[in-house]
Design a protein around this motif. Structure first.
Motif, short mmCIF file in Angstrom:
data_model
loop_
_atom_site.label_atom_id
_atom_site.label_comp_id
_atom_site.label_asym_id
_atom_site.label_seq_id
_atom_site.Cartn_x
_atom_site.Cartn_y
_atom_site.Cartn_z
N SER A 69 24.86 7.30 -0.80
CA SER A 69 24.14 7.49 -2.31
C SER A 69 22.93 8.38 -2.10
N ILE A 70 22.32 8.34 -0.86
CA ILE A 70 21.25 9.21 -0.77
C ILE A 70 21.64 10.59 -0.73
N HIS A 104 9.48 8.46 -9.50
CA HIS A 104 10.71 8.14 -10.37
C HIS A 104 10.50 8.04 -12.00
N GLN A 128 14.82 12.86 -11.70
CA GLN A 128 15.27 11.92 -12.50
C GLN A 128 16.96 11.76 -12.26
N GLN A 129 17.31 12.23 -10.96
CA GLN A 129 18.69 11.89 -10.61
C GLN A 129 18.81 10.33 -10.16
N PRO A 130 20.13 9.79 -10.36
CA PRO A 130 20.18 8.46 -9.90
C PRO A 130 19.78 8.29 -8.52
N ASN A 131 18.87 7.35 -8.15
CA ASN A 131 18.41 7.28 -6.84
C ASN A 131 18.08 5.74 -6.75
N ALA A 139 22.13 16.15 -6.16
CA ALA A 139 22.01 16.05 -7.60
C ALA A 139 20.91 16.67 -7.80
N ALA A 140 19.65 16.06 -7.16
CA ALA A 140 18.25 16.68 -7.32
C ALA A 140 18.09 18.19 -7.14
N ASP A 149 24.35 12.16 -2.11
CA ASP A 149 24.43 12.43 -3.65
C ASP A 149 23.23 12.53 -4.35
N MET A 150 22.33 11.72 -4.26
CA MET A 150 21.07 11.89 -5.00
C MET A 150 20.25 13.28 -4.39
N LEU A 151 20.14 13.57 -3.17
CA LEU A 151 19.61 14.82 -2.76
C LEU A 151 20.51 15.99 -3.36
#
Length: 291
Positions: A242-243, A104, A112-115, A249-250, A245-247
């Protein structure tokens, strides 16, 4: 040095993808091993391993496994509420902790995505630092074995692999290399205070990774781009939103960006990290119909 001269290492997440291999690596090095599991009877572990039943959400349940231990491989697999008390217990019993965290702090858009998991990892790192424990932080990037969960069902069924952001580049790291680094830093001196981002040796798009698996199987696997919305719909119930969305975004941030690659695996082990081609060849049977 006899095994009796070496204090045992306690491995949490002992039946997980990395923890299970860490156990084998430690045993091969002649280090006595303790394993923490939720149900000792369910842990199919080598006979030399001393198995303890415990739960990170019940900090006092760890005490029997920690008494007399010298180091802990910490994989956090619980909600965050008990983290502070667990870290305090580790500090009261052992000298060294190796924590399986995430990259992170790495200044690459992919990381660097919200995680929410990265936030938890950062909090645990702060707690460890505050205790004065001898600590080593290892930060694997994308695990090669993720492809088993993501793509194996379609590949076994000889279907098209439908996935978002096929052009996203990552450097998949072999679980065996992560475990070997963890084991080395647990029983050898010289790694206290170390902070290591672990990656594979090559940047590959997700489409190319599916192609590499096809090479290992000796057949072409068709890849079809999926929209992020379709991915969200199909992933409902398989992971927290949330996971997902994080994937997404990443992967989106990784399109057109060569993956972040480090030499940490080679620096610590003295051997080059395994390529994704090696990983796929070694795990080809997991992608076949009979798996």
């Amino acid at each position: 040095m006899n095994q009796t001269d070496i204090p045992p290492v306690l491995v949490t997440g002992a039946t997980g993808r990395v923890g299970r291999i860490v156990i084998d690596q430690l045993l091969d090095a002649g280090v006595p091993v303790r394993a923490l599991t939720h149900r000792s009877e369910a842990a199919a572990l080598p006979a030399k391993v001393e198995v303890f039943t415990g739960d990170l959400t019940v900090p006092e349940s760890l005490d029997p496994a920690l008494n007399g231990a010298g180091a802990v491989f910490l994989v956090w697999t619980a909600p965050p509420q008990t983290a502070e008390v667990v870290i305090e217990r580790l500090a009261a019993h052992v000298r060294r902790v190796v924590f399986l965290s995430s990259p992170h702090q790495t200044p690459h858009p992919f990381f660097q995505q919200p995680n929410p998991m990265a936030v938890l990892h950062a909090d645990i790192e702060r707690l460890i630092a505050a205790t004065g424990l001898e600590s080593t932080i290892i930060r694997p990037g994308m695990l090669a074995s993720n492809s088993l969960a993501w793509w194996a069902p379609a590949i076994r069924a000889k279907e098209v692999v439908r996935w978002p952001y096929g052009a996203a580049e990552t450097a998949p790291v072999d679980d065996r290399d992560i475990a070997a680094v963890a084991a080395r830093t647990l029983y050898q001196d010289g790694y206290v205070g170390g902070d290591y981002v672990l990656t594979g040796p090559e940047s590959l798009t997700q489409t190319a990774q599916v192609g590499v698996i096809g090479d290992a199987l000796g057949r072409r696997i068709a890849f079809e781009e999926m929209t992020p919305d379709d991915f969200r719909s199909l992933s409902q119930g398989t992971a927290p939103s949330s996971i997902i969305d994080m994937l997404l975004a990443a992967w989106s941030a990784a399109v057109g960006q060569p993956a972040y690659i480090t030499t940490a695996v080679a620096d610590i082990l003295g051997t080059a990290p395994r390529t994704f081609h090696q990983w796929a060849a070694d795990h080809a049977t997991a992608f076949t119909e009979n798996s």
